[in-house]
Design a protein around this motif. Structure first.
Motif, short mmCIF file in Angstrom:
data_model
loop_
_atom_site.label_atom_id
_atom_site.label_comp_id
_atom_site.label_asym_id
_atom_site.label_seq_id
_atom_site.Cartn_x
_atom_site.Cartn_y
_atom_site.Cartn_z
N LEU A 543 -22.92 0.70 -29.60
CA LEU A 543 -22.95 -0.04 -28.33
C LEU A 543 -21.74 -0.96 -28.20
O LEU A 543 -21.08 -0.98 -27.15
CB LEU A 543 -24.24 -0.85 -28.26
N PHE A 544 -21.40 -1.67 -29.25
CA PHE A 544 -20.24 -2.57 -29.19
C PHE A 544 -18.93 -1.78 -29.10
O PHE A 544 -17.99 -2.22 -28.43
CB PHE A 544 -20.22 -3.47 -30.42
N ARG A 545 -18.88 -0.64 -29.77
CA ARG A 545 -17.67 0.19 -29.67
C ARG A 545 -17.49 0.71 -28.25
O ARG A 545 -16.37 0.78 -27.72
CB ARG A 545 -17.76 1.35 -30.66
N GLN A 546 -18.60 1.05 -27.60
CA GLN A 546 -18.55 1.53 -26.23
C GLN A 546 -18.08 0.42 -25.28
O GLN A 546 -17.33 0.67 -24.34
CB GLN A 546 -19.94 2.03 -25.82
N ILE A 547 -18.52 -0.82 -25.55
CA ILE A 547 -18.11 -1.94 -24.70
C ILE A 547 -16.61 -2.19 -24.83
O ILE A 547 -15.91 -2.47 -23.85
CB ILE A 547 -18.91 -3.20 -25.08
N GLU A 548 -16.07 -2.08 -26.05
CA GLU A 548 -14.67 -2.39 -26.29
C GLU A 548 -13.73 -1.30 -25.75
O GLU A 548 -12.67 -1.60 -25.22
CB GLU A 548 -14.43 -2.57 -27.78
N LYS A 549 -14.14 -0.03 -25.85
CA LYS A 549 -13.22 1.06 -25.53
C LYS A 549 -13.39 1.58 -24.11
O LYS A 549 -12.41 1.76 -23.38
CB LYS A 549 -13.42 2.21 -26.53
N GLU A 550 -14.62 1.81 -23.68
CA GLU A 550 -14.84 2.43 -22.38
C GLU A 550 -14.82 1.37 -21.28
O GLU A 550 -15.29 0.25 -21.46
CB GLU A 550 -16.18 3.17 -22.37
N GLU A 551 -14.29 1.76 -20.14
CA GLU A 551 -14.26 0.88 -18.98
C GLU A 551 -15.46 1.19 -18.10
O GLU A 551 -15.61 2.30 -17.59
CB GLU A 551 -12.97 1.09 -18.20
N THR A 552 -16.33 0.21 -17.93
CA THR A 552 -17.53 0.40 -17.12
C THR A 552 -17.22 0.05 -15.67
O THR A 552 -16.37 -0.80 -15.37
CB THR A 552 -18.67 -0.50 -17.62
N GLU A 553 -17.94 0.70 -14.77
CA GLU A 553 -17.78 0.43 -13.34
C GLU A 553 -18.55 -0.82 -12.97
O GLU A 553 -19.66 -1.05 -13.45
CB GLU A 553 -18.29 1.62 -12.52
N GLY A 554 -17.94 -1.63 -12.12
CA GLY A 554 -18.64 -2.83 -11.69
C GLY A 554 -17.65 -3.91 -11.29
O GLY A 554 -16.45 -3.66 -11.09
N ALA A 555 -18.17 -5.13 -11.18
CA ALA A 555 -17.37 -6.28 -10.78
C ALA A 555 -16.57 -6.78 -11.99
O ALA A 555 -17.13 -7.10 -13.03
CB ALA A 555 -18.27 -7.39 -10.25
N SER A 556 -15.26 -6.84 -11.83
CA SER A 556 -14.39 -7.22 -12.95
C SER A 556 -14.41 -8.73 -13.15
O SER A 556 -14.87 -9.50 -12.31
CB SER A 556 -12.95 -6.75 -12.67
N VAL A 557 -13.88 -9.14 -14.31
CA VAL A 557 -13.83 -10.56 -14.67
C VAL A 557 -12.91 -11.29 -13.71
O VAL A 557 -11.79 -10.84 -13.44
CB VAL A 557 -13.35 -10.73 -16.12
N GLY A 558 -13.38 -12.43 -13.18
CA GLY A 558 -12.60 -13.22 -12.26
C GLY A 558 -12.97 -13.03 -10.80
O GLY A 558 -12.56 -13.83 -9.95
#
Length: 807
Positions: A543-558
């Motif tokens: 799960l953590f590897r997926q968070i670090e490598k893959e770009e998820t769709e949604g509202a970006s930071v900022g």
């Protein structure tokens, strides 16, 4: 002397045959003959670089890390990133809050905008510096607000008193913040110029000495002029950001504005529209969100309204259109045009949306046998006819009514039961009378000693009696904790109940460390309601590897967004209107499901009250807080862990509860609620694992005394009190406090004496022990509602012990 040149073999040197590896070595192609392809060069050989290349690679990595840190600094508070969130924490009741905020607002060419959500909060926009800040104020006594804001804050600004530095509530607040995880911070001291010039040097020395323990390398910033406030802002924007692991892997948001839309069915629940800046990670509309202190909810929609804190006001289209509306249109179409400015980013997909299911609904018929056959039904009816009894009943009585008519013998037994209950009630009344007499005698003693005691006038007699009752309960707990330390796990064998009945759920073990124990054996019914991972550590890594490598769709930071949160109770909006912070965290997959959580904690040195297992405590785990009754067990590397009846002050223990799944790392704080509503910090630690198979074993020790001692045998008494119990526990191994081991040979007589054989001669002062074990499980007492704590005040009874520990 040896020859100067190297030895060269001559033409007659023996030539040995090359070693034949056989069929087991080499590839099948080599055994079949023909041309063998060149092997691919292994990966480790590709990594073997020469000295210059290794140095160049290290330089590149160092430069990448430096650029990442600089990019993070530049993005925070810039036009593309979220505003720099600074939480102003007042560590003393006399701290000058208004003067501090006034100085921070008095910056050149800065735009100040008041905060909608919280009193005293404001946004500071500096187009010249291309920076924007948001300041939120929190009192040290408001514990939940401080901890919730510290979960999402970029920096904490501690306001100290120039004379006393911080009070007891401020010290308690600092202990909680350090245990939860401290982001970047700064220390400011306003009002130092108000002191007399002779006292300023002493006050500065006292300040430096006080903060040296808590903040060894911190710098004190005086805050008396606008220039000093500018230096403080520059320090806040340029200092290195400290990361909190539990929030860096989850999207989180502090509400800037909120709106509640009631549902059609009820006014108590509805859709909550929360607006704020996304931080941490990209926010996906299909994931669940957790509102801190209120629970888990689903999202229906994510909007993108205009940024209210834009550094360039000309880019804000909403203001321009609103001005045009005032000039052009008077018919009230302004709301419709404002809604056009709000862009819908994404809507939830029901097929991809996370479910709110937190528990498994167990089927009570699962595992049952098939429907009985006709033969089995006929046998049951025949058995029922054989057990029928003939009872005289009035005419017209049905079978159901006849079943309730009792015989004379049953009436006698019921009377006996009633008599037993009456005797119990009489005993209870006698105990109450004795306790009342004892209380009256204590009151008389108190009146006799009233000449030498000074009691405050505001404390009435009935309140004083209540505190005395609490003191008696605390004294009883201290006695139990002391007895458990002196005689761990020892119990007295009951004389009214056979030991084989009283301890029928316990078993003996040859070795606590090596004897097997099946983790799936005799599980409670609550285990059918929880979720378990096949391999929790592997799931977490993936799960953590997926968070670090893959770009998820949604509202970006900022991004400044509006979340539509479904089925939210109206109490959430009411607490936001009262000025409490509204903090949202997005949940990782499975984090809404219930399981068994294990926390590794240590006792906080500022609290010494005894805490018993299965006593209700308040947990602050990562971004959650809840109430539960935990188990305490030893932290060892074995597969079985012994239950501890009290929270030990000198060792790290594992706390086990039923709670929603949380992926570590996550900090945990344990609080105990006093009778007056205050929350005392009793232990701090971190999340160890999510593992329902962790075996917690309760140990009972039955003790006996040697009556007659021979060479290697002895007659032991007072362990059991009848012959059948001795025969029942005969297979269990015995041990003594002086290290001897043995077993029961045979019972002697009918009063529980037994002949025992040991590996050596016993001492007359030795004690014979028999260990029994049983697996225990936590109680299902999970409650997500935690009451708001009363502002913390140090209790007078804890002061002497705290001073002794500090010495």
């Amino acid at each position: 002397m040896a020859a100067a040149g190297a030895h060269r073999p001559g033409p007659l040197k023996q030539q040995n045959k090359a070693h034949k590896g056989g069929k087991h070595s080499g590839s099948s192609q080599r055994r079949a003959g023909g041309r063998v392809p060149v092997k691919a060069q292994p990966r480790r050989r590709l990594r073997d670089l020469n000295r210059v290349d290794r140095r160049h690679q290290a330089l590149q990595l160092r430069r990448q890390r430096k650029e990442a840190v600089l990019a993070e600094k530049r993005s925070l508070g810039s036009r593309d990133g979220p505003p720099h969130l600074v939480v102003v924490v007042l560590l003393h009741s006399r701290a000058a809050a208004q003067d501090t905020l006034r100085l921070l607002q008095s910056q050149d060419s800065a735009i100040v905008r008041a905060d909608e959500g919280r009193a005293g909060g404001f946004a500071l926009l500096c187009p010249r510096l291309k920076q924007r800040w948001r300041f939120v104020t929190a009192q040290a006594g408001d514990l939940h607000a401080v901890l919730d804001l510290a979960k999402v804050a970029d920096s904490l600004l501690f306001i100290l008193d120039p004379v006393d530095v911080w009070d007891s509530a401020g010290e308690h607040c600092l202990s909680c913040l350090f245990a939860q995880g401290l982001p970047s911070y700064a220390l400011a001291v306003p009002g130092a110029t108000d002191l007399p010039p002779k006292k300023r040097i002493d006050a500065r020395k006292k300040l430096s000495k006080s903060i040296e323990k808590r903040f060894p390398e911190a710098k004190l910033f005086p805050l008396n002029t606008e220039q000093e406030s500018s230096l403080l802002l520059r320090h806040l924007s340029s200092q290195k950001q400290r990361h909190l692991a539990f929030r860096d892997r989850r999207a989180h948001l502090l509400a800037h504005a909120a709106e509640f839309v009631p549902s059609q069915d009820s006014d108590l629940t509805g859709t909550l529209k929360v607006s704020g800046f996304v931080r941490g990670q990209t926010l996906n509309v299909n994931s669940l969100v957790h509102i801190v202190g209120h629970g888990d909810f689903q999202l229906s929609q994510v909007d993108a309204p205009p940024d209210p804190l834009s550094l360039n006001p000309r880019m804000v289209k909403g203001q321009k259109r609103s001005q045009d509306m005032e000039v052009q249109d008077d018919s009230g179409n302004g709301v419709a045009e404002m809604e056009e400015d709000v862009k819908v980013l994404m809507k939830a997909d029901p097929s991809k949306q996370e479910s709110l299911q937190s528990e498994v609904v167990p089927d009570p018929m699962e595992g049952e046998q098939t429907w009985p056959t006709e033969e089995e039904l006929q046998e049951a009816e025949d058995a029922l006819k054989a057990n029928r009894r003939v009872v005289k009943v009035p005419k017209g009585t049905s079978k159901y009514q006849a079943a309730w008519i009792v015989d004379d013998g049953e009436e006698d037994s019921e009377k006996d039961d009633d008599d037993d209950e009456d005797e119990d009630m009489d005993d209870d009344l006698m105990e109450e009378a004795v306790s009342q007499e004892g209380e009256s005698s204590e009151e008389e003693a108190g009146e006799e000693e009233s000449e030498t005691m000074t009691v405050s006038e505001c404390l009435r007699d009935d309140q004083y009696d209540e505190t005395m009752e609490e003191d008696e309960q605390m004294l009883e707990r201290y006695k139990q904790e002391r007895m458990d330390e002196m005689f761990p796990d020892e119990v007295d064998t009951p004389r009214d109940v056979p030991a084989r009945v009283r301890f029928q759920k316990y078993r003996g073990l040859k070795s606590f460390r090596t004897s097997p124990w099946d983790p799936k054996e005799n599980l409670p019914r609550d285990y059918a309601r929880i979720f378990q991972f096949q391999d929790f550590s592997r799931t977490r890594k993936n799960l953590f590897r997926q968070i670090e490598k893959e770009e998820t769709e949604g509202a970006s930071v900022g991004w400044y967004i509006t979340l539509h949160v479904c089925n939210v109770p109206v109490s959430v909006m009411e607490s936001f209107k009262e000025g409490k912070p509204l903090v949202l965290f997005s949940l990782l997959p499975h984090e809404q499901k219930m399981s068994v959580l294990n926390f590794l904690v240590r006792r906080h040195p500022g609290n010494s009250e005894p805490v018993r297992a299965k006593e209700e405590l308040i947990f602050h785990c990562g971004f959650r807080r809840f109430r539960a009754s935990p188990l305490f067990s030893q932290h060892t590397s074995a597969d079985k862990h012994k239950l501890e009846r009290f929270l030990r002050p000198d060792a790290a223990l594992v706390v086990t509860v039923y709670a929603p799944i949380t992926f570590p790392p996550a900090s945990v704080l344990l609080f105990k609620q006093r009778s007056n509503g205050m929350h005392d910090l009793i232990a701090t630690g971190s999340l160890l694992s999510v593992d329902p198979d962790r075996i917690v074993i309760k140990r009972l020790v039955l003790s006996g005394h040697p009556f007659k001692i021979f060479t290697k045998t002895a007659v032991v008494r007072y362990m059991f009190f009848n012959r059948e119990d001795v025969m029942w526990f005969k297979p269990v191994e015995l041990r003594t406090k002086w290290g001897r081991r043995g077993h029961i040979k045979e019972p002697l007589g009918t009063h529980g004496h037994m002949k025992c054989h040991f590996d050596g001669q016993l001492k007359s002062q030795d004690t014979v022990l028999l260990n029994l074990y049983k697996r225990v499980f936590p109680k299902w007492t999970y409650d997500p509602h935690v009451p708001e704590p009363v502002p913390w005040v140090r209790s007078d009874s804890a002061l002497p012990e705290r001073e002794e520990e500090m010495e």
